[in-house]
Scaffold this motif. Structure first.
Motif, PDB file in Angstrom:
ATOM      1  N   GLY A   1       0.846  -1.189   0.000  1.00 24.94           N
ATOM      2  CA  GLY A   1       0.000   0.000   0.000  1.00 24.94           C
ATOM      3  C   GLY A   1       0.876   1.230   0.000  1.00 24.94           C
ATOM      4  O   GLY A   1       1.962   1.219   0.589  1.00 24.94           O
ATOM      5  N   CYS A   2       0.410   2.286  -0.661  1.00 25.95           N
ATOM      6  CA  CYS A   2       1.167   3.535  -0.593  1.00 25.95           C
ATOM      7  C   CYS A   2       1.138   4.086   0.826  1.00 25.95           C
ATOM      8  O   CYS A   2       1.935   4.959   1.182  1.00 25.95           O
ATOM      9  N   GLY A   3       0.237   3.572   1.627  1.00 24.81           N
ATOM     10  CA  GLY A   3       0.174   3.834   3.055  1.00 24.81           C
ATOM     11  C   GLY A   3      -0.660   2.744   3.693  1.00 24.81           C
ATOM     12  O   GLY A   3      -1.293   1.938   2.999  1.00 24.81           O
ATOM     13  N   VAL A   4      -0.686   2.704   5.013  1.00 31.29           N
ATOM     14  CA  VAL A   4      -1.482   1.692   5.708  1.00 31.29           C
ATOM     15  C   VAL A   4      -2.964   1.851   5.378  1.00 31.29           C
ATOM     16  O   VAL A   4      -3.677   0.868   5.140  1.00 31.29           O
ATOM     17  N   ALA A   5      -3.446   3.092   5.339  1.00 33.64           N
ATOM     18  CA  ALA A   5      -4.867   3.324   5.049  1.00 33.64           C
ATOM     19  C   ALA A   5      -5.255   2.780   3.682  1.00 33.64           C
ATOM     20  O   ALA A   5      -6.323   2.180   3.517  1.00 33.64           O
ATOM     21  N   ALA A   6      -4.384   2.987   2.679  1.00 36.12           N
ATOM     22  CA  ALA A   6      -4.665   2.477   1.338  1.00 36.12           C
ATOM     23  C   ALA A   6      -4.673   0.954   1.322  1.00 36.12           C
ATOM     24  O   ALA A   6      -5.487   0.326   0.644  1.00 36.12           O
ATOM     25  N   GLY A   7      -3.761   0.339   2.065  1.00 39.62           N
ATOM     26  CA  GLY A   7      -3.741  -1.118   2.152  1.00 39.62           C
ATOM     27  C   GLY A   7      -5.012  -1.666   2.778  1.00 39.62           C
ATOM     28  O   GLY A   7      -5.617  -2.615   2.274  1.00 39.62           O
ATOM     29  N   ARG A   8      -5.442  -1.048   3.864  1.00 40.16           N
ATOM     30  CA  ARG A   8      -6.651  -1.517   4.538  1.00 40.16           C
ATOM     31  C   ARG A   8      -7.887  -1.330   3.669  1.00 40.16           C
ATOM     32  O   ARG A   8      -8.786  -2.178   3.663  1.00 40.16           O
ATOM     33  N   PHE A   9      -7.956  -0.218   2.954  1.00 35.32           N
ATOM     34  CA  PHE A   9      -9.160   0.052   2.167  1.00 35.32           C
ATOM     35  C   PHE A   9      -9.344  -0.968   1.049  1.00 35.32           C
ATOM     36  O   PHE A   9     -10.450  -1.476   0.841  1.00 35.32           O
ATOM     37  N   VAL A  10      -8.284  -1.301   0.330  1.00 34.52           N
ATOM     38  CA  VAL A  10      -8.406  -2.175  -0.837  1.00 34.52           C
ATOM     39  C   VAL A  10      -8.314  -3.654  -0.461  1.00 34.52           C
ATOM     40  O   VAL A  10      -8.974  -4.491  -1.083  1.00 34.52           O
ATOM     41  N   PHE A  11      -7.542  -3.996   0.592  1.00 31.75           N
ATOM     42  CA  PHE A  11      -7.273  -5.414   0.873  1.00 31.75           C
ATOM     43  C   PHE A  11      -7.897  -5.930   2.167  1.00 31.75           C
ATOM     44  O   PHE A  11      -7.909  -7.127   2.401  1.00 31.75           O
TER      45      PHE A  11
END
Length: 368
Positions: A142-152
């Motif tokens: 993820g480009c950040g933790v938030a992006a990782g959590r949102f998509v995965f």
């Protein structure tokens, strides 16, 4: 090692594509044979292709249309199954079944899926996509933790096969430059006594450009020294021009269009504005910090990229007067300070980030 990298399109205004370009230009292409599967460059943008081809990247250009790209990817993978790594940049739910398709067609390859977006709310279809991604991919970035959590998925960052791949930028380009600052301001009629707010990016719904004009109108009302310089193009340009005219600001809102020398414009700014409706972890926020520019962003922008004390956030629901007051409070005056020691320590120096990606490729490729 053979790598297939899949991105959106070749236009320089795409933050994802600028990240892809930055990464690929710093990979060892004598060791990693990279095919970049990507949509063709939009007509209103410059292309990242010439620099990538010169660096040894093989570009597989397909129509810049989501369904057409998927069909073309299916045809390509049916006939090219010998990849060690598939690195898939994604910001959508449809990427989940695409991931399943890649697994079926290339069972030997290690699949890396790389999230670049946070766009709440999480729906039931997103929840389903989380499960599909986790079923078929081998590694998650993820480009950040938030992006990782949102998509995965909510807890993806607790898993051993997840990492943050921050949107690192080139210190050799994005750094304080007094000469570039003076030249750019002079070229656009910005005096030393003027205060210059700036924006770099696509003029579209994601970036909330009409709200940006409203914020600037409030700033201009409090201080007539303010000007606004917009670098980029998009479907919202004409409505922005009309909004500026409505506020009597036509001569103080400058439209620069798409520009190649983004660092020169960043250096010209006294303040970088990013009141986006949604983001992943915007490259421009790091680029601005690299040039030492104070930044004012909406709280819809994840704070992963807020590496220095240059970045400040306000909610989109805050009064415009509060945005104007904060802008006046944090704006720079004169030449910019170098924040690269802080940025580099946080992993935002491009060459370091590229070496870390090579280490991941080597580790996964050894088991392909």
């Amino acid at each position: 090692m053979r790598i297939l990298m899949i991105s959106n399109h070749l236009g320089v205004q795409s933050g994802v594509q600028r990240y892809v370009q930055n990464l690929l230009l710093n990979l060892d292409t004598t060791k990693y044979k990279v095919d970049l599967f990507v949509g063709l460059c939009p007509a209103d943008q410059a292309s990242t292709a010439p620099a990538l081809i010169a660096h040894g990247v093989n570009i597989i250009g397909v129509p810049d249309h989501k369904k057409d790209r998927i069909r073309a990817l299916y045809r390509h993978l049916k006939n090219h199954k010998n990849y060690d790594i598939i690195h898939y940049h994604t910001a959508s739910k449809i990427g989940a079944p695409v991931c399943a398709m890649m697994r079926a067609l290339c069972p030997r390859a290690k699949i890396i899926v790389h999230s670049h977006i946070v766009y709440p709310p999480i729906t039931l279809t997103w929840r389903a996509a989380h499960g599909v991604y986790q079923l078929f991919a081998d590694y998650f970035l993820g480009c950040g933790v938030a992006a990782g959590r949102f998509v995965f998925g909510d807890h993806i960052d607790s898993k051993p096969n997840f990492a943050v791949a921050c949107n690192a930028v080139d210190q050799g380009r994005f750094h304080p430059d007094a000469a570039a600052r003076a030249a750019t301001r002079a070229a656009w009629g910005v005096a030393d006594s003027d205060k210059l707010a700036g924006f770099v990016g696509r003029l579209n719904h994601q970036k909330n450009p009409l709200f940006l004009v409203e914020v600037f109108a409030a700033m201009a009302q409090t201080d007539p020294a303010w000007k606004l310089l917009l670098v980029g193009a998009g479907e919202m340009e004409q409505p922005m021009r009309e909004a500026a005219a409505k506020h009597g600001l036509t001569d103080r809102v400058l439209f620069a269009g798409v520009q190649k020398d983004v660092p020169a414009f960043m250096n010209a700014f006294d303040l970088f504005l990013l009141p986006s409706n949604f983001e992943g972890s915007p490259v421009t926020l790091v680029e601005a910090q690299g040039c030492g520019v104070p930044c004012l962003a909406s709280t819809n922008v994840p704070n992963d990229g807020s590496v220095t004390d240059l970045v400040h956030f306000l909610p989109l629901t805050a009064p415009l007067t509060e945005w104007a007051a904060k802008a006046n409070e944090i704006a720079a005056h004169g030449d910019h300070t170098d924040y690269w020691p802080t940025l580099a320590a946080a992993g935002y120096e491009l060459k370091t980030a590229a070496r870390r990606m090579e280490e991941l490729y080597d580790r996964l490729g050894a088991h392909a």
